[in-house]
Design a protein around this motif. Sequence first.
Motif, PDB file in Angstrom:
ATOM      1  N   ILE A  48     -79.065 -21.852 -17.162  1.00  0.00           N
ATOM      2  CA  ILE A  48     -79.600 -22.178 -15.834  1.00  0.00           C
ATOM      3  C   ILE A  48     -80.799 -21.268 -15.573  1.00  0.00           C
ATOM      4  O   ILE A  48     -80.700 -20.062 -15.751  1.00  0.00           O
ATOM      5  CB  ILE A  48     -78.529 -21.946 -14.731  1.00  0.00           C
ATOM      6  N   PRO A  49     -81.937 -21.866 -15.192  1.00  0.00           N
ATOM      7  CA  PRO A  49     -83.117 -21.030 -14.956  1.00  0.00           C
ATOM      8  C   PRO A  49     -82.874 -20.063 -13.812  1.00  0.00           C
ATOM      9  O   PRO A  49     -81.998 -20.284 -12.978  1.00  0.00           O
ATOM     10  CB  PRO A  49     -84.210 -22.035 -14.611  1.00  0.00           C
TER      11      PRO A  49
ATOM     12  N   SER B 117     -79.785 -26.537 -10.588  1.00  0.00           N
ATOM     13  CA  SER B 117     -78.799 -26.437 -11.658  1.00  0.00           C
ATOM     14  C   SER B 117     -77.896 -27.670 -11.683  1.00  0.00           C
ATOM     15  O   SER B 117     -77.459 -28.091 -12.737  1.00  0.00           O
ATOM     16  CB  SER B 117     -77.978 -25.155 -11.532  1.00  0.00           C
TER      17      SER B 117
ATOM     18  N   LEU C  59     -79.876 -30.347 -13.332  1.00  0.00           N
ATOM     19  CA  LEU C  59     -80.005 -30.000 -14.741  1.00  0.00           C
ATOM     20  C   LEU C  59     -78.796 -30.512 -15.512  1.00  0.00           C
ATOM     21  O   LEU C  59     -78.928 -31.114 -16.578  1.00  0.00           O
ATOM     22  CB  LEU C  59     -80.139 -28.482 -14.877  1.00  0.00           C
TER      23      LEU C  59
ATOM     24  N   GLU D  37     -84.499 -25.293 -22.717  1.00  0.00           N
ATOM     25  CA  GLU D  37     -85.815 -24.988 -22.121  1.00  0.00           C
ATOM     26  C   GLU D  37     -86.510 -26.273 -21.660  1.00  0.00           C
ATOM     27  O   GLU D  37     -87.101 -26.333 -20.580  1.00  0.00           O
ATOM     28  CB  GLU D  37     -86.657 -24.266 -23.186  1.00  0.00           C
TER      29      GLU D  37
ATOM     30  N   SER E 112     -84.820 -27.864 -18.646  1.00  0.00           N
ATOM     31  CA  SER E 112     -85.202 -27.158 -17.409  1.00  0.00           C
ATOM     32  C   SER E 112     -86.541 -27.658 -16.892  1.00  0.00           C
ATOM     33  O   SER E 112     -86.710 -27.870 -15.699  1.00  0.00           O
ATOM     34  CB  SER E 112     -85.302 -25.653 -17.651  1.00  0.00           C
TER      35      SER E 112
ATOM     36  N   GLU F 285     -87.110 -29.833 -13.157  1.00  0.00           N
ATOM     37  CA  GLU F 285     -88.060 -29.532 -12.075  1.00  0.00           C
ATOM     38  C   GLU F 285     -88.808 -30.775 -11.605  1.00  0.00           C
ATOM     39  O   GLU F 285     -89.443 -30.762 -10.548  1.00  0.00           O
ATOM     40  CB  GLU F 285     -89.081 -28.479 -12.547  1.00  0.00           C
TER      41      GLU F 285
END
Lengths: 162, 153
Positions: free
Chosen positions: A7-8, A16, A19, A34, A37, A41
């Motif tokens: 989770i970023p 999340s 995601l 990566e 993520s 966004e």
Amino acid sequence: MPGEIVIPNSDAPGLSAILEEIAGHPFLQGLQAEHLSLLAECAMRSHFARDEQIFRVGDPANRFYLLQKGKVALESSSHGGVKTLQCIGAGDVLGWSWLFPPYTWHFDARTMEPTEAIFLYGTRVRERCEANHDLGYEMMKRTASVLIDRLISVRRDLVARS
Amino acid sequence: MPIFNGLTEEHLEILSGAAVRTNFQAGQLIFRQGEQANRFYLIESGKVGLISEAQGETSRFAALGANEVLGWSWLFPPHAWNFTARAIVPTRAIFFHGTQVREACEADHDLGYELMKRFSAVMVQRLQSSRAELIQARREVYRLSAAAAAAQN
């Protein structure tokens, strides 16, 4: 670790959650954390009732949908009436016109059942692909694969008609 | 070749390394449905018919000409041709070794991205025109059956 979703470091719980949802969609299977993520966004949840118009031919095509539940009819309408091109459902992707100019829809999309989908902002995804060719390659590879399946399917229908 | 417009010198060299010039006489078979698909073609001149051979029925559903890409089945498993391709007129083409190109894309994601993007763009166009044709064909059937029904009354 393979399969682990990182989770970023954002404090948005919504991010999340989305995601996890996009990571679960067949179209994005195998993507690195990566890359997921980056896509998260650009993503939002969407819900449609039965018989709801998602988009119409000619509308600006600036998003695509990862269908999670339900059923969508791709249609073409004119004075000859409404013709169904194809029906797609959970696990499918709706919409390719966001990928390349002129970025307008070439058909209508209408739900046949209550439908849940994640939509992704096309412009943002394109920008991220241009900036990150690893992500871009993965996305385009998957896109090509689905497009080939669609081509085969339409050609089969075309041949059946003749 | 328009589809390779904008590729770097380095990428063009990689693709050249996988390329072979070829030509076909009118009526000559290029590949057959069901056979192993390990190459794709860029048509330089001429015309190629795309033919569906299923359940003993043969039907040509499309034709491709100069600067068009022929063949996608090399990209992903099961790597088998979905249709038969036959030259309609004398045709010159460049074929590319599929495995080599796939491996080059995996090794260089810049090349991979650029190629997949271009191929996808072409596929979207083909999908749109195939769908338009399908709609047209269905309208014809509708018109014909409506006319037949009217004639009976």
